[in-house]
Design an enzyme around this catalytic site. Structure first.
Site, PDB file in Angstrom:
ATOM      1  N   TYR A  53       0.826  -1.218   0.000  1.00 12.54           N
ATOM      2  CA  TYR A  53       0.000   0.000   0.000  1.00 12.54           C
ATOM      3  C   TYR A  53       0.856   1.262   0.000  1.00 12.54           C
ATOM      4  CZ  TYR A  53      -4.041  -2.957   0.275  1.00 12.54           C
ATOM      5  OH  TYR A  53      -4.990  -3.903  -0.027  1.00 12.54           O
ATOM      6  N   HIS A 106     -14.598   1.333  -0.707  1.00  9.16           N
ATOM      7  CA  HIS A 106     -13.460   0.482  -0.329  1.00  9.16           C
ATOM      8  C   HIS A 106     -12.366   1.265   0.396  1.00  9.16           C
ATOM      9  CE1 HIS A 106     -14.543  -2.823  -3.528  1.00  9.16           C
ATOM     10  NE2 HIS A 106     -15.332  -2.835  -2.478  1.00  9.16           N
ATOM     11  N   CYS A 117      -8.457   0.929  17.970  1.00  9.15           N
ATOM     12  CA  CYS A 117      -9.481   1.842  18.516  1.00  9.15           C
ATOM     13  C   CYS A 117     -10.367   2.451  17.433  1.00  9.15           C
ATOM     14  CB  CYS A 117      -8.833   2.942  19.350  1.00  9.15           C
ATOM     15  SG  CYS A 117      -8.000   4.224  18.374  1.00  9.15           S
ATOM     16  N   THR A 173     -15.418  -1.212 -14.313  1.00  9.40           N
ATOM     17  CA  THR A 173     -15.411  -2.235 -13.261  1.00  9.40           C
ATOM     18  C   THR A 173     -15.788  -3.588 -13.857  1.00  9.40           C
ATOM     19  OG1 THR A 173     -16.298  -2.881 -11.096  1.00  9.40           O
ATOM     20  CG2 THR A 173     -17.748  -1.534 -12.484  1.00  9.40           C
ATOM     21  N   ASN A 198     -17.181   0.479 -20.364  1.00 11.12           N
ATOM     22  CA  ASN A 198     -16.061  -0.398 -20.014  1.00 11.12           C
ATOM     23  C   ASN A 198     -15.266  -0.722 -21.276  1.00 11.12           C
ATOM     24  OD1 ASN A 198     -15.282  -1.467 -17.432  1.00 11.12           O
ATOM     25  ND2 ASN A 198     -15.445  -3.501 -18.303  1.00 11.12           N
TER      26      ASN A 198
HETATM   27  P1  OAD Z   1     -10.918  -4.869 -12.139  1.00 10.17           P
HETATM   28  O1  OAD Z   1      -9.452  -4.848 -12.377  1.00 10.17           O
HETATM   29  O2  OAD Z   1     -11.530  -6.121 -11.663  1.00 10.17           O
HETATM   30  O3  OAD Z   1     -11.680  -4.456 -13.468  1.00 10.17           O
HETATM   31  C1  OAD Z   1     -11.320  -3.320 -14.200  1.00 10.17           C
HETATM   32  C2  OAD Z   1     -12.254  -3.196 -15.390  1.00 10.17           C
HETATM   33  O4  OAD Z   1     -11.924  -1.981 -16.052  1.00 10.17           O
HETATM   34  C3  OAD Z   1     -12.147  -4.325 -16.407  1.00 10.17           C
HETATM   35  O5  OAD Z   1     -13.463  -4.769 -16.741  1.00 10.17           O
HETATM   36  C4  OAD Z   1     -11.450  -3.665 -17.601  1.00 10.17           C
HETATM   37  O6  OAD Z   1     -11.922  -4.177 -18.843  1.00 10.17           O
HETATM   38  C5  OAD Z   1     -11.867  -2.228 -17.448  1.00 10.17           C
HETATM   39  N1  OAD Z   1     -10.912  -1.257 -18.007  1.00 10.17           N
HETATM   40  C6  OAD Z   1      -9.559  -1.342 -18.055  1.00 10.17           C
HETATM   41  N2  OAD Z   1      -9.042  -0.245 -18.609  1.00 10.17           N
HETATM   42  C7  OAD Z   1     -10.090   0.566 -18.926  1.00 10.17           C
HETATM   43  C8  OAD Z   1     -10.218   1.861 -19.539  1.00 10.17           C
HETATM   44  N3  OAD Z   1      -9.153   2.560 -19.951  1.00 10.17           N
HETATM   45  N4  OAD Z   1     -11.460   2.367 -19.699  1.00 10.17           N
HETATM   46  C9  OAD Z   1     -12.557   1.664 -19.305  1.00 10.17           C
HETATM   47  N5  OAD Z   1     -12.500   0.464 -18.724  1.00 10.17           N
HETATM   48  C10 OAD Z   1     -11.290  -0.086 -18.533  1.00 10.17           C
HETATM   49  O7  OAD Z   1     -11.239  -3.643 -11.136  1.00 10.17           O
HETATM   50  P2  OAD Z   1     -12.545  -3.374 -10.252  1.00 10.17           P
HETATM   51  O8  OAD Z   1     -13.770  -3.857 -10.935  1.00 10.17           O
HETATM   52  O9  OAD Z   1     -12.479  -1.952  -9.828  1.00 10.17           O
HETATM   53  O10 OAD Z   1     -11.161  -4.414  -4.117  1.00 10.17           O
HETATM   54  O11 OAD Z   1     -12.244  -4.284  -9.008  1.00 10.17           O
HETATM   55  C11 OAD Z   1     -13.151  -4.271  -7.940  1.00 10.17           C
HETATM   56  C12 OAD Z   1     -12.432  -4.501  -6.648  1.00 10.17           C
HETATM   57  O12 OAD Z   1     -11.623  -5.665  -6.756  1.00 10.17           O
HETATM   58  C13 OAD Z   1     -11.422  -3.431  -6.271  1.00 10.17           C
HETATM   59  O13 OAD Z   1     -12.009  -2.324  -5.617  1.00 10.17           O
HETATM   60  C14 OAD Z   1     -10.489  -4.157  -5.356  1.00 10.17           C
HETATM   61  C15 OAD Z   1     -10.320  -5.407  -6.194  1.00 10.17           C
HETATM   62  O14 OAD Z   1      -9.944  -6.536  -5.559  1.00 10.17           O
HETATM   63  C16 OAD Z   1     -10.449  -4.600  -2.995  1.00 10.17           C
HETATM   64  O15 OAD Z   1      -9.227  -4.518  -2.946  1.00 10.17           O
HETATM   65  C17 OAD Z   1     -11.306  -4.920  -1.810  1.00 10.17           C
END
Ligand code: OAD
Length: 233
Positions: A53, A106, A117, A173, A198
């Site tokens: 991180y 998140h 705490c 996402t 997406n």
């Molecule tokens: P992901 O990495 O799972 O998905 C990212 C999405 O963005 C994919 O569907 C890609 O196709 C799309 N993508 C990539 N580049 C892009 C662009 N330039 N324009 C538009 N879309 C694009 O990420 P999240 O869905 O955010 O949680 O993941 C959800 C959660 O999983 C995160 O918040 C994190 C992770 O584990 C925790 O750490 C708890």
């Protein structure tokens, strides 16, 4: 139409240089998520988790918002109704792009949380193992991010907004992580329009009513422009 609820994920920040999780070369292909994004992983190897991180905190601080973040902020100021942005991202790029009231379900990489705490404070650039809490002085400092197995923040508020929304949009996402992946189902149950922006179809694509495939830096500004100026003139 009054209220728009927008869910964003790592894809909206990809063009700002921040890695996504599940794409080719995504973060979870390099770091097992069990090691760096679970309470058990933190208990096993806090140094590894703090380092992971710390690196991401420096990366997020150096990143700049891209046209997608900026367009959503423009939608918030230009739209006569309410625009609620719910993000799964822990970076601060929506705010850097001018958005307000962003719901960080998140958590935020810029924040620190005391595991003992519950006190929250601004994280130093580099958090140490056993980072001392300024409130209780215990060595419980951890990044203020939600890990797998933990409950996302602000769920009551998010569900209330979804219950009042007239349109739902999801941007960048993959639709693989719940509860966020289930928001489109909530919207579908209420019969409101559901727009997905997406790079490729996501796990939940079939539940959306409109799809705009492409990089967020192009699709989002175009969508916002159409919205704010439907006549195109
Ligand atoms: P992901 O990495 O799972 O998905 C990212 C999405 O963005 C994919 O569907 C890609 O196709 C799309 N993508 C990539 N580049 C892009 C662009 N330039 N324009 C538009 N879309 C694009 O990420 P999240 O869905 O955010 O949680 O993941 C959800 C959660 O999983 C995160 O918040 C994190 C992770 O584990 C925790 O750490 C708890």
């Amino acid at each position: 139409m009054e209220k728009i609820v927008i869910l964003t994920g790592a894809g909206i920040s990809a063009e700002s240089g921040l890695g996504t999780f599940r794409d080719k070369d995504g973060l979870w292909t390099k770091y097992p998520l069990e090691d760096v994004a679970t309470p058990e992983g933190f208990a096993r190897n806090p140094a590894l988790v703090q380092d992971f991180y710390n690196l991401r905190r420096v990366g997020a601080a150096a990143a700049k918002p891209n046209p997608a973040h900026i367009a959503l902020a423009r939608l918030q100021t230009g739209w006569p109704g309410e625009v609620v942005i719910v993000t799964q991202n822990v970076d601060g790029l929506h705010e850097a792009g001018g958005a307000t009231g962003v719901i960080h379900m998140h958590g935020e990489i810029a924040g620190a949380l005391c595991a003992f705490c519950g006190h929250r404070w601004r994280a130093p650039d580099e958090m140490q193992v056993a980072e001392p809490c300024p409130a209780c002085a215990g060595p419980g400092g951890r990044p203020d991010v939600v890990w797998f197995g933990e409950i996302p923040y602000h769920m009551d508020t998010i569900l209330r907004h979804l219950g009042e929304a007239d349109l739902f949009a999801a941007i960048g996402t993959s639709g693989q992580v719940y509860p966020a992946a289930g928001f489109v189902q909530e919207a579908a149950a209420r019969g409101i329009p559901r727009v997905e922006m997406n790079l490729d179809p996501s796990e939940t694509s079939p539940v959306f009513t409109e799809h705009r495939i492409g990089p967020a830096s192009e699709t989002v500004p175009a969508w916002v422009a159409e919205f704010l100026n439907p006549a195109g003139g």
